[in-house]
Design a protein around this motif. Structure first.
Motif, short mmCIF file in Angstrom:
data_model
loop_
_atom_site.label_atom_id
_atom_site.label_comp_id
_atom_site.label_asym_id
_atom_site.label_seq_id
_atom_site.Cartn_x
_atom_site.Cartn_y
_atom_site.Cartn_z
N UNK A 336 -32.31 75.05 32.58
CA UNK A 336 -31.57 73.89 33.05
C UNK A 336 -30.61 73.35 31.98
N UNK A 337 -31.09 73.33 30.74
CA UNK A 337 -30.26 72.84 29.64
C UNK A 337 -29.03 73.71 29.43
N UNK A 338 -29.15 75.01 29.65
CA UNK A 338 -28.01 75.90 29.45
C UNK A 338 -26.93 75.67 30.49
N UNK A 339 -27.33 75.25 31.68
CA UNK A 339 -26.37 75.07 32.77
C UNK A 339 -25.79 73.66 32.77
N UNK A 340 -26.67 72.65 32.60
CA UNK A 340 -26.24 71.27 32.75
C UNK A 340 -26.55 70.40 31.53
#
Length: 379
Positions: A336-340
């Motif tokens: 999730x952190x990599x995307x948003x």
């Protein structure tokens, strides 16, 4: 195989002034023929494997107003559902209902055919506001039908309420909450009025004839709602929904969890196999398609991976539990952190989001400004 099934009954005895759902006046409509077509669509869905061998987890009858149907028409509808939809996995069978249409006989029909959850459109306990909304029931009707539903055996009962209504005062909203909570129900939904195009309210607003409360008063009403629900032991599990433990709407959570569901009936929407679709809304177009052996689909859209991640965020963040990091990873194979990550950090700095390392969710400030938060996750 889909997790949920939504069945649309587009008939109403009265059109509410704020409603933009697909609906028609009951009188002089081909109601029985429509139910026959709905039964045929469900039969074909089963043949196409839409329900699998064990059926959906949830069935939800919406509208329009399902309880606008006559007793024999309700029985006919349930016979079609029973023959076409397996119920091996079914854990929730719900219907929407109007207070002045739910007779003891209709309640018995619903109960005898497996419906165990009622979502009753009360909207207000103020007679003047009900008239202003175009509703035909009285506050006493709402209280009466809850008693009758309990006498029938229903325990899982929810009522819908509305605030931010034309000329609505805080005192009126407090009184509605008092009377609603005095019923001791396990679930309440409460929505602020949104003036939609092609409604009576929209036309009045364009003529400057719809005096709405200001944003500050509407926010105060929402804050009072959250306080009163919490004080009554009802947990806010989604922005507009409050429940005692074990009484959350399973069907609606399917939507917010971005899971699959089938939609049957005129104007119904579905999400299956990565495709979002909607059926023809006009009765004639819907029925002609079914009678001609065609899928009654008006349009469909294959959801891209990027769109699916966006939906995961703006739907999942509606729930107070938020979006879980592990579920996002499992579903999309990405962190999730990599995307948003940049959006989450910015919104966290603005005190609109918070994270405990397991999930990201709205803060109280974020709940008030939810639409602004959701916008940040849209391409």
């Amino acid at each position: 195989m889909t997790d949920g099934l939504y069945i649309h009954i587009p008939f109403c005895h009265q059109i509410c002034f704020y409603c933009d759902f697909n609906k028609v006046f009951f009188k002089n409509q081909p109601v029985d023929e429509y139910i026959d077509c709905l039964g045929e669509e469900l039969r074909r869905m089963r043949g196409e494997g839409m329900f699998g061998s064990d059926g959906p987890l949830t069935i939800f009858l919406g509208g329009g107003t399902p309880t606008a149907l006559e007793d024999r028409q309700l029985e006919k509808l349930f016979a079609y559902i029973d023959s076409a939809v397996p119920k091996g996995r079914l854990i929730e069978f719900s219907t929407e209902a109007n207070p002045d249409e739910l007779t003891p006989d209709k309640l018995a029909i619903l109960w005898d055919n497996g419906v165990r959850r009622l979502s009753i459109g009360v909207q207000s306990f103020d007679a003047g506001l009900l008239e202003r909304l175009g509703r035909t029931h009285s506050p006493n009707d709402a209280e009466r039908v809850v008693r009758q539903a309990r006498d029938t055996g229903f325990e899982n009962i929810s009522i819908d309420l509305m605030y931010g209504l034309p000329e609505q005062t805080m005192a009126q909203w407090e009184d509605t909450l008092d009377r609603a909570l005095s019923l001791g129900l396990p679930h309440y939904s409460a929505y602020s009025l949104i003036v939609e195009p092609k409604t009576v309210f929209y036309n009045l607003m364009n003529k400057n004839l719809l005096p709405l409360p200001g944003e500050d008063l509407e926010a105060d009403m929402f804050n009072l709602l959250m306080e009163r629900m919490a004080h009554s032991g009802l947990r806010q599990y989604e922005i507009s929904n409050f429940a005692k433990e074990g009484y959350e709407s399973v069907h609606n959570k399917l939507y917010w969890q971005n899971r699959s569901y089938a939609g049957a009936g005129a104007g119904a929407h579905g999400y299956a196999g990565g495709v979002r679709y909607s059926n023809h809304g006009p009765l004639k177009k819907y029925m002609n398609a079914v009678l001609e052996g065609r899928r009654p689909v008006f349009e469909e859209h294959r959801v891209t991976a990027g769109e699916e991640m966006e939906e995961e965020m703006f739907l999942g963040l509606r729930m107070t539990e938020g979006v879980r990091f592990d579920m996002f990873r499992e579903r999309f194979g990405r962190e999730l952190e990599d995307v948003y990550g940049s959006q989450i950090r910015e919104l966290t700095n603005q005190d609109l989001l918070t994270s405990d390392g397991e999930s990201v969710r709205l803060t109280k400030k974020g709940i008030f400004l939810g639409n602004e938060v959701f916008q940040q996750f849209l391409g």
